[in-house]
Design a protein around this motif. Structure first.
Motif, mmCIF file in Angstrom:
data_model
loop_
_atom_site.group_PDB
_atom_site.id
_atom_site.type_symbol
_atom_site.label_atom_id
_atom_site.label_comp_id
_atom_site.label_asym_id
_atom_site.label_seq_id
_atom_site.Cartn_x
_atom_site.Cartn_y
_atom_site.Cartn_z
ATOM 1 N N LEU A 16 113.657 37.974 -0.126
ATOM 2 C CA LEU A 16 112.955 37.186 0.885
ATOM 3 C C LEU A 16 112.156 38.073 1.835
ATOM 4 O O LEU A 16 111.079 37.684 2.306
ATOM 5 C CB LEU A 16 113.939 36.322 1.665
ATOM 6 N N ARG A 19 108.666 38.570 1.051
ATOM 7 C CA ARG A 19 107.775 37.429 1.227
ATOM 8 C C ARG A 19 107.339 37.242 2.683
ATOM 9 O O ARG A 19 106.723 36.235 3.005
ATOM 10 C CB ARG A 19 108.468 36.137 0.778
ATOM 11 N N GLN A 20 107.657 38.164 3.560
ATOM 12 C CA GLN A 20 107.466 37.900 4.980
ATOM 13 C C GLN A 20 106.012 37.826 5.412
ATOM 14 O O GLN A 20 105.701 37.321 6.482
ATOM 15 C CB GLN A 20 108.206 38.930 5.822
ATOM 16 N N ARG A 24 104.022 30.549 5.075
ATOM 17 C CA ARG A 24 105.432 30.277 5.357
ATOM 18 C C ARG A 24 106.143 29.904 4.050
ATOM 19 O O ARG A 24 105.615 29.148 3.233
ATOM 20 C CB ARG A 24 105.517 29.141 6.366
ATOM 21 N N THR A 25 107.350 30.414 3.866
ATOM 22 C CA THR A 25 108.135 30.181 2.660
ATOM 23 C C THR A 25 109.294 29.241 2.981
ATOM 24 O O THR A 25 110.064 29.486 3.903
ATOM 25 C CB THR A 25 108.687 31.505 2.092
ATOM 26 N N VAL A 27 112.765 27.751 1.746
ATOM 27 C CA VAL A 27 113.858 28.115 0.843
ATOM 28 C C VAL A 27 114.929 27.027 0.905
ATOM 29 O O VAL A 27 115.472 26.756 1.974
ATOM 30 C CB VAL A 27 114.483 29.467 1.233
ATOM 31 N N ARG A 99 105.793 23.027 6.627
ATOM 32 C CA ARG A 99 104.937 23.604 5.592
ATOM 33 C C ARG A 99 103.488 23.725 6.056
ATOM 34 O O ARG A 99 102.759 24.613 5.592
ATOM 35 C CB ARG A 99 104.989 22.765 4.313
ATOM 36 N N ASP A 101 102.420 24.807 8.765
ATOM 37 C CA ASP A 101 102.300 26.147 9.339
ATOM 38 C C ASP A 101 101.035 26.261 10.189
ATOM 39 O O ASP A 101 100.221 27.170 10.024
ATOM 40 C CB ASP A 101 102.278 27.178 8.195
ATOM 41 N N ARG A 130 108.652 32.813 9.412
ATOM 42 C CA ARG A 130 107.940 32.783 8.131
ATOM 43 C C ARG A 130 108.832 32.313 6.993
ATOM 44 O O ARG A 130 108.345 31.954 5.923
ATOM 45 C CB ARG A 130 107.381 34.181 7.773
ATOM 46 N N LEU A 131 110.148 32.362 7.196
ATOM 47 C CA LEU A 131 111.110 31.923 6.191
ATOM 48 C C LEU A 131 111.934 30.784 6.781
ATOM 49 O O LEU A 131 112.627 30.971 7.783
ATOM 50 C CB LEU A 131 112.039 33.065 5.784
ATOM 51 N N ASP A 154 109.603 26.467 -1.973
ATOM 52 C CA ASP A 154 109.014 27.573 -2.731
ATOM 53 C C ASP A 154 110.069 28.313 -3.545
ATOM 54 O O ASP A 154 109.740 28.959 -4.543
ATOM 55 C CB ASP A 154 108.338 28.557 -1.764
ATOM 56 N N LEU A 155 111.328 28.225 -3.110
ATOM 57 C CA LEU A 155 112.428 28.897 -3.792
ATOM 58 C C LEU A 155 113.688 28.083 -3.544
ATOM 59 O O LEU A 155 113.910 27.608 -2.430
ATOM 60 C CB LEU A 155 112.616 30.320 -3.246
#
Length: 218
Positions: A16, A19-20, A24-25, A27, A99, A101, A130-131, A154-155
């Motif tokens: 993770l 991905r910073q 934005r991710t 999870v 999302r 963002d 961001r996560l 995203d994950l």
């Protein structure tokens, strides 16, 4: 379809952190009741904070519990925690806000386990996050009411915990709240274990599997 890759808390944190930068991710951290989702999410956030303070924030699905008064009116209070006792559409709307963002702060609800109610406006997620670690039982449930959530992640990560371990953790939790044997059995067999079996049997495959040894706090 290939089996999900296995990882660890440390391995997930490292992945993770890579991905910073960029968008934005989102999870999704998924597991049955007693799998330790909230404890795992907190431990993951702590690791991420050590490397990059403020990078990650947690959004618990439990903040979208329907209130007891509404559940009682619908005859669903005894099944509180089952899929039909959550505001799935409200969760989807909030995920979409995060999302986007767009630089704005998003305030989210959090479930108060001692009072058994969801507190609105209990946690703020700022634009620096961001996560977004979204944790909950049914985020991957193969059910029409929940399926619309999946594209918003995203994950996804499934916490892999055997059913007997889940049962032991859940029993310890409710004994901690003063449940006697009869009340405990009714709680486990009437609600918690059916929900756990549902998550195990009817969740679509996650991207990653983690054998979770973090003590349960969810």
């Amino acid at each position: 379809m290939s089996a999900p890759a296995r990882t660890t808390l440390a391995g997930l944190a490292q992945a993770l952190l890579a991905r910073q930068r960029g968008p934005r991710t989102m999870v999704g951290i998924v597991g049955a009741p007693g799998a330790g989702k909230s404890s795992f999410a907190e431990a993951l956030k702590e690791r991420l904070d050590r490397a990059a303070p403020g990078l990650a924030q947690i959004l618990p699905m439990d903040g979208f519990h329907f209130d007891d008064r509404l559940l009682e009116a619908r005859g669903h209070l005894a099944r509180k925690g089952a899929p039909h006792t959550f505001d799935v559409d409200g969760l989807a709307v909030l995920l979409d806000r995060l999302r986007r963002d767009d630089g704005s702060e998003v305030v989210v609800p959090v479930f108060d386990r001692e009072l058994e109610i969801a507190r609105a406006g209990a946690r703020a997620i700022g634009p620096e996050a961001r996560l977004i670690l979204v944790e909950g039982n049914y985020l991957l449930l193969d059910d029409p009411a929940w399926a619309g959530l999946r594209p918003r992640f995203d994950l996804t990560v499934m916490l892999d915990v055997p059913l007997d371990v889940l049962e032991a953790r859940l029993a310890a939790r409710w004994r901690g709240f003063g449940y006697d044997d009869a009340r405990l059995a009714a709680k486990l067999e009437g609600n918690d274990l059916p929900n756990a079996r549902l998550v195990i049997a009817r969740s679509v495959a996650a991207d990653l599997l983690v054998a979770n040894t973090v003590p349960s706090g969810d």
